[in-house]
Write an enzyme that holds these catalytic residues in place. Structure first.
Site, PDB file in Angstrom:
ATOM      1  N   ASP A   1     -15.131 -10.720  12.368  1.00 52.45           N
ATOM      2  CA  ASP A   1     -13.739 -10.193  11.455  1.00 52.45           C
ATOM      3  C   ASP A   1     -14.179  -8.605  11.341  1.00 52.45           C
ATOM      4  OD1 ASP A   1     -11.384 -10.307  10.649  1.00 52.45           O
ATOM      5  OD2 ASP A   1     -12.136 -10.644   8.442  1.00 52.45           O
TER       6      ASP A   1
ATOM      7  N   ARG B   1       0.691  -1.142   0.058  1.00 49.36           N
ATOM      8  CA  ARG B   1      -0.089   0.059  -0.167  1.00 49.36           C
ATOM      9  C   ARG B   1       0.648   1.251  -0.141  1.00 49.36           C
ATOM     10  NH1 ARG B   1      -3.119  -3.822   3.323  1.00 49.36           N
ATOM     11  NH2 ARG B   1      -4.775  -4.566   2.067  1.00 49.36           N
TER      12      ARG B   1
ATOM     13  N   TRP C   1     -12.760  -0.967  -3.927  1.00 49.75           N
ATOM     14  CA  TRP C   1     -11.752  -1.306  -3.214  1.00 49.75           C
ATOM     15  C   TRP C   1     -10.611  -0.252  -3.136  1.00 49.75           C
ATOM     16  CZ3 TRP C   1     -13.029  -5.108   0.130  1.00 49.75           C
ATOM     17  CH2 TRP C   1     -11.960  -5.498   0.871  1.00 49.75           C
TER      18      TRP C   1
ATOM     19  N   ASP D   1     -12.559  -6.037  12.039  1.00 48.69           N
ATOM     20  CA  ASP D   1     -11.174  -5.531  12.277  1.00 48.69           C
ATOM     21  C   ASP D   1     -11.203  -3.852  12.601  1.00 48.69           C
ATOM     22  OD1 ASP D   1     -10.486  -7.723  11.033  1.00 48.69           O
ATOM     23  OD2 ASP D   1      -8.734  -7.002  10.239  1.00 48.69           O
TER      24      ASP D   1
ATOM     25  N   SER E   1       0.969  -7.304   9.738  1.00 48.42           N
ATOM     26  CA  SER E   1      -0.244  -8.341   9.152  1.00 48.42           C
ATOM     27  C   SER E   1      -0.226  -9.783   9.612  1.00 48.42           C
ATOM     28  CB  SER E   1      -0.488  -8.198   7.729  1.00 48.42           C
ATOM     29  OG  SER E   1      -0.205  -6.837   7.098  1.00 48.42           O
TER      30      SER E   1
ATOM     31  N   GLY F   1      -3.522 -11.365  10.946  1.00 46.99           N
ATOM     32  CA  GLY F   1      -4.755 -11.647  11.967  1.00 46.99           C
ATOM     33  C   GLY F   1      -5.426 -12.675  11.887  1.00 46.99           C
TER      34      GLY F   1
HETATM   35 CA    CA Z   1      -9.262  -9.935   9.719  1.00 48.54          CA
END
Ligand code: CA
Length: 588
Positions: free
Chosen positions: A320, A130, A490, A322, A189, A191
């Site tokens: 989920d 990113r 997205w 987050d 990252s 999770g």
């Molecule tokens: Ca997640």
């Protein structure tokens, strides 16, 4: 004589180096220095708002392509990066941990760095990156094998490289690093693999680790190589040993609020997804079972790594949702200093910038099922019957009750950053209207294996659209307008003083909308889906706009009815750069 020549050469090199130094002051004023973009978010507040107004609603139709740049090779997949612009060069990161330096005038490649990734990396949700960060004479970016790399800005040569965490345990890295006062600050990252979310700060010059801050209670932080303080209170909100593999990945990176000298990082889902395994007592009393600081925003002291405050969006999270979404610093219409953040769970929160305290929360998607609202302390009013059932309560113990929950696990909003306009005072939020059937299953932790204890099928909530870009008034929570898109959105959003809202669609369109009405005023087909982040800058008296096109990210990895909306989309990997020629600026 030789000595004299050597001296001259060295002083000339020093002079060259001095002009190619990005300073703390330049990062601090990145939003207003319109001829550069040296930070993720186009400024530390992450507003993605440019004060440039050469491109207007009237002349945007005269925008023309200046150049395009292919990332080449067979390594396509999702391109989620935000370009950086500095000293005549554009820097873009690509899928599979690549970084390119491109002549910003001509689009020609100056150098390319390709991280040699080991076998067995475990990126959960595509091989994306990113963005990078620039400081001094170096550029920094993270790689899918959970490393941070510092490269020479001019040559692309590796200056230092360090391991953030063990990729074999499921750790990876995809976010843009953050630079504050000579420190390079990263999250992590993973999770979905039972990792532990952490924030790390390194000396930007040497790469030496300065502090670490795990974000799950019970873990110890470090400062200058020594243990510092414990995160939270051991077993206050987690049962037994579950905290040891408690998730909370800090995977979207963070931001820095200079006004309060605070880093803000979000923490992802608690692990595993099956929330019944993380419940400390039934019914839940006080905050036992909340699983701090997963699904939270966390304020951190940049000098020590100590936690200053936290705000948990979804206690004992089980869908989920987050809590990683970007926190945008802004000033509201009454002059209050606020944070705005649109959570995976479907609510747009306004927080106090001093201490992260709750101010308000309003839905930014239509059909939230898991909660009936947010109470005046900021805690969700749960619909407990919408929590996926406990498998241990099922007759055969293998699958709990299936529920339909909305938003889906990919969220009312996922990673894609929103924008805030200083011109309108509104946020422009890329959201998705979708839900899921979700259920829980038994699960035990195994290093490097998915740690969910959950199954799901994702579903559109409406036939004609999933994607929904909304203009939202943060003072009232009111939706000013909505732009509907067939496929899920997205990519990132950018807004300008020229009154435009730029963003891309999976269908390949790069669009400019009127910031007040949502009307489309310009559109360009880029040839692949856009999941990247637009930027704008000026050079030689002209305004430029750039975005990367290249379909991928998490959406195409999942099946169900959503797949029908995206399975036909072509991959790519192309930076598109547009300019408004001077002679066309006055043509309306
Ligand atoms: Ca997640």
């Amino acid at each position: 004589m030789n000595k004299f020549i050597a001296t001259v050469t060295i002083s000339m090199l020093a002079a060259t180096a001095a002009t190619a130094q990005v300073t703390e002051e330049m990062i601090a004023s990145d939003q207003t220095m319109t001829n550069q973009i040296v930070s993720n978010g186009m400024g530390r507040d992450l507003q993605r708002y440019s004060p440039l107004d050469m491109i207007t609603k009237d002349n945007v139709k005269n925008l023309v392509p200046a150049w395009a740049f292919s990332l080449g090779g067979e390594k396509q997949r999702g391109q989620e990066t935000q370009p950086l612009i500095y000293d005549g060069v554009m820097y873009v990161t690509g899928s599979y941990s690549r970084l390119y330096a491109i002549d910003v005038m001509t689009g020609e490649e100056l150098w390319q760095y390709d991280a040699r990734l080991p076998e067995g990396i475990l990126p959960c949700c595509d091989v994306v990156n990113r963005g990078a960060a620039i400081y001094g004479d170096k550029i920094y970016f993270g790689t899918l094998d959970a490393r941070i790399v510092a490269l020479d800005l001019k040559t692309g040569d590796v200056v230092w490289r360090d391991q953030i965490a063990d990729y074999k345990a499921g750790y990876s890295y995809t976010a843009a690093p953050l630079i504050v006062d000579g420190l390079v600050i990263t999250g992590n990252s993973g999770g979905e693999f039972g990792i532990v979310g952490e924030v790390q700060a390194r000396d930007a010059e040497t790469g030496d680790l300065v502090w670490t801050r795990p974000v799950i209670e019970g873990h110890m932080g470090t400062l200058n190589g020594e243990e510092s303080t414990m995160t939270g209170t051991l077993n206050a909100t987690w049962p037994g040993d579950m905290w040891k593999t408690g998730g909370g990945a800090t995977w979207l990176g963070g931001s820095y609020d200079a006004d309060t000298d605070t880093l803000v990082f979000g923490a992802g889902n608690p692990a595993p997804w099956n929330s019944h395994l993380r419940n400390a007592g039934t019914p839940v009393e006080g905050n036992a079972g909340d699983n701090l600081y997963a699904a939270s925003r966390i304020g951190i002291d940049p000098k020590t790594g100590d936690i200053k405050w936290h705000f948990q969006t979804t206690p004992r999270e089980g869908w989920d949702y987050d809590g990683v979404n970007e926190v945008v610093a802004y000033t509201d219409r009454q002059g209050n200093k606020r944070f705005g953040t649109a959570d995976r769970n479907g609510y747009f929160y306004v927080l106090n910038r001093e201490d992260g305290a709750f101010v308000s929360a309003k839905p930014f998607v239509k059909d939230i099922t898991w909660a009936s609202g947010i109470d005046d302390t900021g805690r969700p009013i749960f619909n407990e019957e919408n929590r996926p059932g406990d498998p241990s309560a099922a007759t055969d113990g293998t699958k709990g009750e299936v529920v339909f929950s909305s938003p889906s696990f990919l969220g009312g909003k996922n990673w894609m950053p929103m924008a805030f306009s200083q011109k309108t005072g509104n946020f422009y939020v890329p959201s998705n209207e979708w839900g899921m059937d979700i259920w829980n299953e038994p699960i035990t932790y195994k290093k490097g294996a998915a740690y969910l204890g959950s199954g799901f099928t994702i579903k559109p909530n409406y036939e004609d659209h999933i994607g929904s870009l909304k203009a939202i008034d943060p003072d009232t929570g009111e939706w000013v307008w909505e732009y509907k898109n067939d496929a899920p959105l997205w990519g990132g959003v950018m807004t300008t003083a020229g009154g435009l809202v730029f963003f891309g669609t999976p269908e390949g369109k790069f669009l400019a909308l009127d910031d007040e009405t949502g009307e489309t005023v310009w559109s360009f087909q880029t040839g692949s889906g856009i999941v990247g982040q637009p930027v704008t800058w000026d050079q030689d008296g002209e305004q430029y706009v750039s975005v990367i096109s290249g379909w991928g990210g998490a959406v195409p990895l999942w099946g169900g009815e959503v797949a029908k909306k995206v399975s036909y989309l072509n991959q790519g990997g192309m930076v598109w750069t547009f300019r408004l020629p001077k002679e066309l600026a006055a043509l309306q």
